[in-house]
Design an enzyme around this catalytic site. Sequence first.
Site, PDB file in Angstrom:
ATOM      1  CB  THR A  75       3.826   1.286  -1.796  1.00  0.00           C
ATOM      2  OG1 THR A  75       3.319   1.360  -3.131  1.00  0.00           O
ATOM      3  CG2 THR A  75       3.158   2.344  -0.936  1.00  0.00           C
ATOM      4  CD  GLN A 182       7.411   0.954 -13.886  1.00  0.00           C
ATOM      5  OE1 GLN A 182       7.687   0.073 -14.712  1.00  0.00           O
ATOM      6  NE2 GLN A 182       6.213   1.058 -13.332  1.00  0.00           N
ATOM      7  CB  CYS A 330      -9.262   7.566 -11.106  1.00  0.00           C
ATOM      8  SG  CYS A 330      -9.891   7.409 -12.762  1.00  0.00           S
TER       9      CYS A 330
HETATM   10  C1  LIG Z   1       4.510   0.383  -9.190  1.00  0.00           C
HETATM   11  C2  LIG Z   1       5.390   1.422  -8.633  1.00  0.00           C
HETATM   12  C3  LIG Z   1       5.470   1.637  -7.251  1.00  0.00           C
HETATM   13  C4  LIG Z   1       4.627   0.860  -6.270  1.00  0.00           C
HETATM   14  O1  LIG Z   1       5.041  -0.463  -6.187  1.00  0.00           O
HETATM   15  P1  LIG Z   1       4.196  -1.536  -5.378  1.00  0.00           P
HETATM   16  O2  LIG Z   1       5.075  -2.730  -5.316  1.00  0.00           O
HETATM   17  O3  LIG Z   1       2.959  -1.763  -6.193  1.00  0.00           O
HETATM   18  O4  LIG Z   1       3.885  -0.978  -4.043  1.00  0.00           O
HETATM   19  C5  LIG Z   1       6.349   2.591  -6.793  1.00  0.00           C
HETATM   20  N1  LIG Z   1       7.098   3.308  -7.638  1.00  0.00           N
HETATM   21  C6  LIG Z   1       7.049   3.137  -8.964  1.00  0.00           C
HETATM   22  C7  LIG Z   1       7.919   3.950  -9.852  1.00  0.00           C
HETATM   23  C8  LIG Z   1       6.190   2.196  -9.512  1.00  0.00           C
HETATM   24  O5  LIG Z   1       6.132   2.042 -10.825  1.00  0.00           O
END
Ligand SMILES: *Cc1c(COP(=O)(O)O)cnc(C)c1O
Length: 397
Positions: A75, A182, A330
């Site tokens: 994030t 991912q 949600c």
């Molecule tokens: C989980 C995820 C995020 C956020 O990652 P964090 O490390 O939890 O802040 C951002 N982009 C994608 C595609 C995610 O799957």
Amino acid sequence: MPDELIYLDNNATTPCDPRVVEAMLPYFYDKPGNASSRSHPFGWVADEAANLAREQVAQLIHSDPREVIFTSGATESDNLALKGVFELYRRKGAHIITVKTEHKAVLDACGHIEKMGGEVTYLDVDASGLIRLEELEAAIRPDTILVSIMWANNETGVLQPMKAIGDICDKHGVLLMSDATQAVGKIPVSPKDAGVHLMAFSAHKMYGPKGVGALYVCRRQPRVKVAPLIDGGGHEQGMRSGTLNVPGIVGFGKAAELAMQEMEQETRRLSHLRDKLEKTLLETVEESSLNGTAEHRLPHVSNIAFRHAEAEGVMMTFNQQVALSSGSACTSASVEPSHVLLAMGRNRELAHSSLRFSLGRFNTEAEVDIATEVVRKGVEKVRSMSPVWEMFKEGML
Ligand SMILES: *Cc1c(COP(=O)(O)O)cnc(C)c1O
């Protein structure tokens, strides 16, 4: 938590690999140094550990360690890339291109940029979840400073054609950023080969700890810079101030090392389990269909719509046995259908009737078999109580 609860929500977060935890432990107590302390061995040991981790993470993405900026997670990395580029390159232009199926971290950062006077184009995707390359190219303008397109979608696992996207951005001299949270650690990812200049990813989606991530920032051809979000001691080449989270970074490094060693074998194992689960559900549950392309996607993810079987209700039938996510999110006010599935042309009803299965390193074949059966029964149970399903079966819908 029920002992026998099966975890199939690895795209939300992965458990830490025990080998990762073991690597981290000394840095909480025996080796507590601040990596910026230059005057004593505590600092040197911490700095060395962070540097080794930086090399491990860099190796996983075929990059130079100096191109890895540690952050608190994807994030933050997404925000740093988007807002940091917007601030520094604004005199060149204020137009950014992204996609409707991006993660909220990207979409909301873009929303912020719009409030700051920027302009953002949100590309559509086709029914399989892929962008159309000619639409991307047509959207690029003289004042476009950045294209931001995720490597792999968190809900469907769909992989965008990053190399082809990189070629288009290169042709037009536009920076390319990718949220690869991912993809990194699951499939081979090389930003350099794909023409990606900035890339966000996170430890806790690849069996590392929560609260640590990275932003890849290309150093050569071109040398890219981002304005920091946080002012302070000038850590991480001035792009991310704050005392390094040494235990977390060490865990991230270990997770990267393990991913490199085990990726091939894990991909083979998980894609086999995923395909088995998917095939069984699609064959044995009527009116079920795959969300997204079956071809270009992550090996461990499946997103399936079960028509007229509301996902929240289905999950309620097995929430002490199997942990999954639905095609709904949600928000503070209500349960909204997934923006990703809607962008792919699924209607609200189908989006609300979709389940995401995301397998991981610690799932066994027996677990996946149990989950398959439990989900099949859950869908049947919800439908058996649903007047809508009955009407549908009688041809009234
Ligand atoms: C989980 C995820 C995020 C956020 O990652 P964090 O490390 O939890 O802040 C951002 N982009 C994608 C595609 C995610 O799957």
